[in-house]
Design a protein around this motif. Structure first.
Motif, mmCIF file in Angstrom:
data_model
loop_
_atom_site.group_PDB
_atom_site.id
_atom_site.type_symbol
_atom_site.label_atom_id
_atom_site.label_comp_id
_atom_site.label_asym_id
_atom_site.label_seq_id
_atom_site.Cartn_x
_atom_site.Cartn_y
_atom_site.Cartn_z
ATOM 1 N N ASN A 58 6.158 56.577 65.145
ATOM 2 C CA ASN A 58 7.468 56.157 64.648
ATOM 3 C C ASN A 58 7.945 57.052 63.504
ATOM 4 O O ASN A 58 9.139 57.338 63.390
ATOM 5 N N GLY A 59 7.030 57.516 62.673
ATOM 6 C CA GLY A 59 7.407 58.449 61.606
ATOM 7 C C GLY A 59 7.986 59.740 62.163
ATOM 8 O O GLY A 59 8.962 60.280 61.640
ATOM 9 N N PHE A 60 7.391 60.228 63.259
ATOM 10 C CA PHE A 60 7.906 61.428 63.906
ATOM 11 C C PHE A 60 9.236 61.148 64.599
ATOM 12 O O PHE A 60 10.118 62.001 64.618
ATOM 13 N N ARG A 74 19.854 68.140 54.405
ATOM 14 C CA ARG A 74 19.260 66.878 53.956
ATOM 15 C C ARG A 74 17.741 66.868 54.074
ATOM 16 O O ARG A 74 17.086 65.973 53.561
ATOM 17 N N MET A 75 17.174 67.852 54.749
ATOM 18 C CA MET A 75 15.728 67.895 54.924
ATOM 19 C C MET A 75 15.092 68.533 53.696
ATOM 20 O O MET A 75 15.474 69.618 53.280
ATOM 21 N N LEU A 80 9.037 66.182 54.125
ATOM 22 C CA LEU A 80 8.449 66.650 55.381
ATOM 23 C C LEU A 80 6.954 66.906 55.269
ATOM 24 O O LEU A 80 6.225 66.745 56.255
ATOM 25 N N ALA A 81 6.478 67.300 54.107
ATOM 26 C CA ALA A 81 5.069 67.660 53.937
ATOM 27 C C ALA A 81 4.107 66.557 54.379
ATOM 28 O O ALA A 81 3.139 66.842 55.090
ATOM 29 N N ALA A 85 1.402 66.920 57.438
ATOM 30 C CA ALA A 85 -0.027 66.679 57.221
ATOM 31 C C ALA A 85 -0.604 65.695 58.237
ATOM 32 O O ALA A 85 -1.799 65.725 58.518
ATOM 33 N N GLU A 86 0.235 64.847 58.832
ATOM 34 C CA GLU A 86 -0.225 63.871 59.812
ATOM 35 C C GLU A 86 -0.322 64.426 61.231
ATOM 36 O O GLU A 86 -0.832 63.757 62.123
#
Length: 113
Positions: A58-60, A74-75, A80-81, A85-86
């Motif tokens: 869901n994060g992706f 906006r990024m 994003l880091a 990392a995930e």
């Protein structure tokens, strides 16, 4: 790369939904619904992914939405880091859970889990 990473996982889940469930989610929130559908057992199959993996993915998915609908301005790296990392953990967990699912649904596989 993050967008492609998630999109390829999503394509695999769409194929499973189409082949096993004979239905893929439709409508405005189909991406979110696909994760829910794949983390829930169906009449024809056990869950494809765990709720924990669905939460990671869901994060992706949220990033995918930002990538497609918001300005690149906006990024921010600091946001994003953690997602970057995930990637290794999410890749490994996705690979393991889909491999387990395939073993279970193959003829002679163990339907209980």
């Amino acid at each position: 790369m993050l967008h492609s990473f998630y999109t390829e996982i999503e394509k695999i889940l769409q194929h499973i939904a189409s082949d096993c469930d004979r239905r893929t989610p439709q409508g405005e929130h189909w991406h979110r619904e696909l994760l829910r559908q794949m983390s829930t057992p169906a009449v024809t199959r056990p869950p494809v992914i765990s709720p924990d993996l669905a939460a990671l993915l869901n994060g992706f998915l949220m990033f995918r939405h930002l990538f497609r609908n918001a300005s690149i301005v906006r990024m921010r790296w600091e946001k994003l880091a953690p997602l970057i990392a995930e990637v290794p953990q999410t890749y490994e967990k996705t690979y393991e859970e889909i491999e387990k699912f395939i073993r279970v649904i193959q003829p002679g596989g163990n339907q209980s889990g």
